[in-house]
Design an enzyme around this catalytic site. Structure first.
Site, PDB file in Angstrom:
ATOM      1  CG  HIS A 146       2.202   7.946  53.627  1.00 13.35           C
ATOM      2  ND1 HIS A 146       2.542   9.018  52.847  1.00 13.35           N
ATOM      3  CD2 HIS A 146       3.345   7.533  54.213  1.00 13.35           C
ATOM      4  CE1 HIS A 146       3.845   9.240  52.957  1.00 13.35           C
ATOM      5  NE2 HIS A 146       4.358   8.338  53.759  1.00 13.35           N
ATOM      6  CE1 TYR A 158      -1.289  12.187  43.555  1.00 16.65           C
ATOM      7  CE2 TYR A 158      -1.658  12.093  45.922  1.00 16.65           C
ATOM      8  CZ  TYR A 158      -1.334  11.468  44.732  1.00 16.65           C
ATOM      9  OH  TYR A 158      -1.055  10.124  44.719  1.00 16.65           O
ATOM     10  N   PRO A 206      -0.643   8.085  35.847  1.00 19.71           N
ATOM     11  CG  PRO A 206       1.388   9.235  35.888  1.00 19.71           C
ATOM     12  CD  PRO A 206       0.283   8.824  34.977  1.00 19.71           C
ATOM     13  CE  LYS A 214      -6.226   3.675  43.221  1.00 14.49           C
ATOM     14  NZ  LYS A 214      -5.661   3.332  44.525  1.00 14.49           N
ATOM     15  CE1 TYR A 229      -3.671   8.718  46.185  1.00 13.30           C
ATOM     16  CE2 TYR A 229      -3.005   7.278  47.997  1.00 13.30           C
ATOM     17  CZ  TYR A 229      -2.682   8.176  46.983  1.00 13.30           C
ATOM     18  OH  TYR A 229      -1.371   8.514  46.769  1.00 13.30           O
TER      19      TYR A 229
HETATM   20  C1  PHB Z   1       5.455   8.176  43.108  1.00 14.09           C
HETATM   21  O1  PHB Z   1       5.909   8.254  44.245  1.00 14.09           O
HETATM   22  O2  PHB Z   1       6.169   7.913  42.144  1.00 14.09           O
HETATM   23  C2  PHB Z   1       3.993   8.441  42.928  1.00 14.09           C
HETATM   24  C3  PHB Z   1       3.199   8.588  44.031  1.00 14.09           C
HETATM   25  C4  PHB Z   1       1.847   8.846  43.874  1.00 14.09           C
HETATM   26  C5  PHB Z   1       1.323   8.956  42.615  1.00 14.09           C
HETATM   27  C6  PHB Z   1       2.108   8.792  41.501  1.00 14.09           C
HETATM   28  C7  PHB Z   1       3.457   8.530  41.644  1.00 14.09           C
HETATM   29  O3  PHB Z   1       0.003   9.242  42.485  1.00 14.09           O
END
Ligand code: PHB
Length: 400
Positions: A83, A211, A303, A307, A395
């Site tokens: 990505h 997000y 989460p 990280k 990130y």
């Molecule tokens: C997930 O795909 O579970 C996931 C992806 C990004 C995040 C947190 C969880 O920031």
């Protein structure tokens, strides 16, 4: 002769005893194996239990490099998805942060469960020692040159003598508490909400993650592959997954993401549904004598930003290199600087996860002023290439 041996206990010797058969313990074991360093992994649960845990699915470049070095990257390279950026929305507004443009690096979408599966396969193919269902684990004499781990399996006492112990046994494991109270310092922030997550065999709503900051709370649209989606919504800590029917979940998610995304969301039955609390936590130091803490045993991140595993991987990197230095060059420089190096990076991941969480969630005590500041920060991130670069750098993962 030790008391366990007199009792007829089964006893073994290895170079590194690894407590915890999750991804960080397995990765460390596999990396050491590639360099001819022997280890034994002890796991409290069964392999199926470990593989049943659903965790985040975004891997930083440093983790990818470690997987390659450990010789376990083939399936990830084939089935994972690179990505180059991510989307951030607030209300109906949405913008993109391009990781590759700003850092020259992408991230890999590949589930933690798949990483763990690949590592188990590699350890088993190499005849690696992994003991499951271990109980009563005690790390003994970690502050001496001759530590040993005692434990039981189906009631039978066992012992492993070793040069070093790696504590990869998570937040609730025994390793952290082996460090005496007067040596250990802990830093914690608990967030007043949780994440309700579902996994569904549906195509992801968008090719890149979204997000979402909304008046109704945070949401995240993530994925594992073309037909497996992972979605989250911020929920109350008093909620239970049973309070949320699939329909209620989908309806709430749709209200929190931009309308054009909600309109194309494909819904379906959930195949997993769970709630995770959010916590920031760091323990210092990460080394005591010959015991080294790795991953969740030493630190937890919320989460947001994925990280958790990635920060465990950077610990593994520092520890693996320190142990190599010890065995290959007869130098303690790497293990002596382990705690300081690992913590320097851990705190930066803590900062990023805390910042990204603060940017996107609704806090119960949030004032209208706080909310305006959040929107101003989102608009700054949208408009400023410098702010996007700082976000992207964190990130994709800070360098080791
Ligand atoms: C997930 O795909 O579970 C996931 C992806 C990004 C995040 C947190 C969880 O920031």
């Amino acid at each position: 002769m030790c008391i366990l041996c007199r009792m007829g206990a089964h006893s073994m010797k290895t170079q590194v005893a690894i407590i915890g058969g999750g991804p960080s313990g397995l990765l460390l074991s596999q990396l050491l194996h590639v360099r001819g360093i022997d280890s034994v992994v002890l796991e409290r649960k069964t392999k199926d239990y470990v593989l049943g845990r659903i965790r985040a699915g975004v891997l930083e470049r440093g983790m990818l490099d470690l997987m390659r070095e450990a010789g376990v990257a083939d399936r990830m390279e084939k089935e994972g998805h690179a990505h180059d950026g991510t989307l951030i929305s607030y209300g109906d507004e949405m913008f993109r942060v391009d990781f590759t443009e700003h850092t020259g690096h992408a991230v890999m979408v590949y589930g933690q469960t798949e990483v763990t599966r690949d590592l188990y396969e590699a350890r088993e193919a190499a005849g690696g020692a992994i003991e499951f269902n271990v109980e009563d684990v005690v790390i003994n004499d970690a502050d001496s040159d001759a530590p040993f781990v005692s434990y039981t399996v189906v009631g039978q006492a066992r012992r492993i003598d070793c040069d070093f112990v790696a504590g990869c046994d998570g937040f609730h494991g025994v390793s952290r508490n082996t460090i005496p109270d007067d040596v250990r310092r802990e830093y914690e922030k608990v967030y007043p909400f949780g994440w309700l997550g579902i996994l569904s065999e549906t195509p992801p709503v968008n090719p890149e993650l979204i997000y979402a900051n909304s008046d109704r709370g945070f949401a995240l649209c993530s994925m594992r592959n073309e037909n497996l989606s992972r979605y989250y919504i911020q929920c109350s800590l008093s909620d239970s997954p049973n309070d949320w029917s699939d329909t209620a979940f989908w309806n709430e998610l749709k209200r929190r993401i931009p309308t054009d995304q909600a309109d194309k969301l494909v819904t379906g039955p959930s195949i997993e549904k769970s709630i995770a609390p959010l916590r920031s936590f760091v323990t210092e130091p990460m080394r005591w004598g010959r015991l080294f803490l790795c991953g969740d045993a030493a630190h937890i991140v919320p989460p947001t930003g994925a990280k958790g595993l990635n920060t465990a991987a950077s610990d593994v990197h520092y520890l693996y290199n320190g142990l190599r230095d010890f065995y290959e060059n007869n130098s303690t420089a790497g293990i002596d600087s382990y705690s300081q190096k690992a913590l320097a990076r851990v705190w930066k991941a803590e900062r990023f996860s805390w910042w990204f969480s603060s940017l996107l969630h609704r806090y119960p005590d949030q004032t209208t002023f706080d909310h305006r500041i959040q929107v101003a920060e989102l608009e700054f991130l949208r408009a400023s290439k410098a702010a996007q670069k700082a976000m992207a750098e964190n990130y994709v993962g800070l360098p080791y």
